[in-house]
Design a protein around this motif. Structure first.
Motif, PDB file in Angstrom:
ATOM      1  N   THR A  28       0.818  -1.211   0.000  1.00  0.00           N
ATOM      2  CA  THR A  28       0.000   0.000   0.000  1.00  0.00           C
ATOM      3  C   THR A  28       0.854   1.265   0.000  1.00  0.00           C
ATOM      4  N   SER A  29       2.145   1.136   0.385  1.00  0.00           N
ATOM      5  CA  SER A  29       3.002   2.324   0.394  1.00  0.00           C
ATOM      6  C   SER A  29       4.430   1.945   0.015  1.00  0.00           C
ATOM      7  N   GLN A  30       5.193   2.956  -0.335  1.00  0.00           N
ATOM      8  CA  GLN A  30       6.600   2.747  -0.670  1.00  0.00           C
ATOM      9  C   GLN A  30       7.389   2.342   0.575  1.00  0.00           C
ATOM     10  N   LYS A  31       6.973   2.845   1.730  1.00  0.00           N
ATOM     11  CA  LYS A  31       7.658   2.520   2.981  1.00  0.00           C
ATOM     12  C   LYS A  31       7.587   1.017   3.257  1.00  0.00           C
ATOM     13  N   GLN A  32       6.421   0.432   3.026  1.00  0.00           N
ATOM     14  CA  GLN A  32       6.279  -1.016   3.219  1.00  0.00           C
ATOM     15  C   GLN A  32       7.159  -1.784   2.238  1.00  0.00           C
ATOM     16  N   GLU A  33       7.244  -1.313   1.029  1.00  0.00           N
ATOM     17  CA  GLU A  33       8.076  -1.992   0.035  1.00  0.00           C
ATOM     18  C   GLU A  33       9.555  -1.903   0.410  1.00  0.00           C
ATOM     19  N   ARG A  34      10.005  -0.742   0.906  1.00  0.00           N
ATOM     20  CA  ARG A  34      11.397  -0.598   1.340  1.00  0.00           C
ATOM     21  C   ARG A  34      11.684  -1.511   2.537  1.00  0.00           C
ATOM     22  N   ARG A  35      10.737  -1.602   3.474  1.00  0.00           N
ATOM     23  CA  ARG A  35      10.893  -2.518   4.603  1.00  0.00           C
ATOM     24  C   ARG A  35      11.011  -3.959   4.120  1.00  0.00           C
ATOM     25  N   TYR A  36      10.167  -4.316   3.167  1.00  0.00           N
ATOM     26  CA  TYR A  36      10.181  -5.670   2.611  1.00  0.00           C
ATOM     27  C   TYR A  36      11.548  -5.975   1.987  1.00  0.00           C
ATOM     28  N   GLN A  37      12.044  -5.063   1.168  1.00  0.00           N
ATOM     29  CA  GLN A  37      13.328  -5.277   0.505  1.00  0.00           C
ATOM     30  C   GLN A  37      14.460  -5.390   1.529  1.00  0.00           C
ATOM     31  N   ALA A  38      14.410  -4.555   2.570  1.00  0.00           N
ATOM     32  CA  ALA A  38      15.450  -4.614   3.600  1.00  0.00           C
ATOM     33  C   ALA A  38      15.382  -5.927   4.370  1.00  0.00           C
ATOM     34  N   LEU A  39      14.186  -6.359   4.719  1.00  0.00           N
ATOM     35  CA  LEU A  39      14.042  -7.590   5.501  1.00  0.00           C
ATOM     36  C   LEU A  39      14.429  -8.833   4.720  1.00  0.00           C
ATOM     37  N   ILE A  40      14.060  -8.908   3.450  1.00  0.00           N
ATOM     38  CA  ILE A  40      14.432 -10.114   2.697  1.00  0.00           C
ATOM     39  C   ILE A  40      15.937 -10.144   2.425  1.00  0.00           C
ATOM     40  N   GLY A  41      16.599  -9.008   2.565  1.00  0.00           N
ATOM     41  CA  GLY A  41      18.054  -8.993   2.467  1.00  0.00           C
ATOM     42  C   GLY A  41      18.736  -9.369   3.770  1.00  0.00           C
ATOM     43  N   GLU A  42      18.049  -9.210   4.899  1.00  0.00           N
ATOM     44  CA  GLU A  42      18.616  -9.503   6.218  1.00  0.00           C
ATOM     45  C   GLU A  42      18.383 -10.937   6.666  1.00  0.00           C
ATOM     46  N   ILE A  43      17.383 -11.590   6.116  1.00  0.00           N
ATOM     47  CA  ILE A  43      17.023 -12.935   6.575  1.00  0.00           C
ATOM     48  C   ILE A  43      17.691 -13.970   5.674  1.00  0.00           C
ATOM     49  N   ARG A  44      18.384 -14.907   6.308  1.00  0.00           N
ATOM     50  CA  ARG A  44      19.130 -15.935   5.579  1.00  0.00           C
ATOM     51  C   ARG A  44      18.205 -17.086   5.197  1.00  0.00           C
ATOM     52  N   CYS A  45      18.435 -17.639   4.034  1.00  0.00           N
ATOM     53  CA  CYS A  45      17.670 -18.800   3.587  1.00  0.00           C
ATOM     54  C   CYS A  45      18.146 -20.038   4.355  1.00  0.00           C
ATOM     55  N   PRO A  46      17.243 -20.752   5.029  1.00  0.00           N
ATOM     56  CA  PRO A  46      17.661 -21.944   5.783  1.00  0.00           C
ATOM     57  C   PRO A  46      18.167 -23.080   4.902  1.00  0.00           C
ATOM     58  N   VAL A  47      17.806 -23.068   3.628  1.00  0.00           N
ATOM     59  CA  VAL A  47      18.191 -24.156   2.725  1.00  0.00           C
ATOM     60  C   VAL A  47      19.523 -23.858   2.042  1.00  0.00           C
ATOM     61  N   CYS A  48      19.745 -22.611   1.656  1.00  0.00           N
ATOM     62  CA  CYS A  48      20.916 -22.226   0.868  1.00  0.00           C
ATOM     63  C   CYS A  48      22.118 -21.923   1.764  1.00  0.00           C
ATOM     64  N   GLN A  49      23.284 -21.920   1.167  1.00  0.00           N
ATOM     65  CA  GLN A  49      24.508 -21.625   1.889  1.00  0.00           C
ATOM     66  C   GLN A  49      24.815 -20.135   1.808  1.00  0.00           C
TER      67      GLN A  49
END
Length: 144
Positions: A28-49
């Protein structure tokens, strides 16, 4: 030549099979999209190395990206989302794990090695001075 062209066409068809779609996310907002992009960059994939869920094509990473999107749309804070992921997948899932009893070794071992290296470096310089002074005194005794 005809077989070569047929081979190239068949080879081109195989490449299409491996293509994947791009995740389309709506916020609904650009702020949410920026949060999303930041969070998916901070969280490690449990399957990948060593890959984040933003850079991974694993099925679990796609599910986690969708879960992060859902939590953001449900007005959860970044800390709530990180806590949710850590509770579900452990401290490994965040690139910067918290300091707690399970991660003391991870956080403080580099400092211990640094202190040991400085100690041995200082000690080796002290021994060199002793050896040089002994060699000079022996040389003077020989010259007499």
């Amino acid at each position: 030549m005809r077989y070569f062209i047929q081979f190239l066409l068949v080879l081109g068809l195989f490449n299409l099979v491996h293509a994947e779609s791009i995740d389309v996310t709506s916020f609904t907002s650009q702020k949410q999209e920026r949060r999303y992009q930041a969070l998916i960059g901070e969280i490690r994939c449990p399957v990948c190395q060593g890959q984040s869920i933003g850079g991974s094509n694993a099925g679990l990473a796609k599910d986690l990206r969708e879960k992060v999107r859902e939590l953001i749309l449900n007005q959860k804070t970044n800390d709530d989302i990180r806590v949710f992921m850590v509770e579900r997948y452990g401290d490994f899932v965040v690139f910067k794990p918290p300091v707690n009893k399970n991660t003391y070794l991870l956080w403080f071992t580099p400092f211990v090695f640094l202190l040991l290296a400085v100690f041995f470096l200082v000690r080796s310089f002290g021994r060199k001075k002793e050896l040089v002074s002994l060699d000079i005194s022996k040389a003077k005794d020989l010259l007499k």
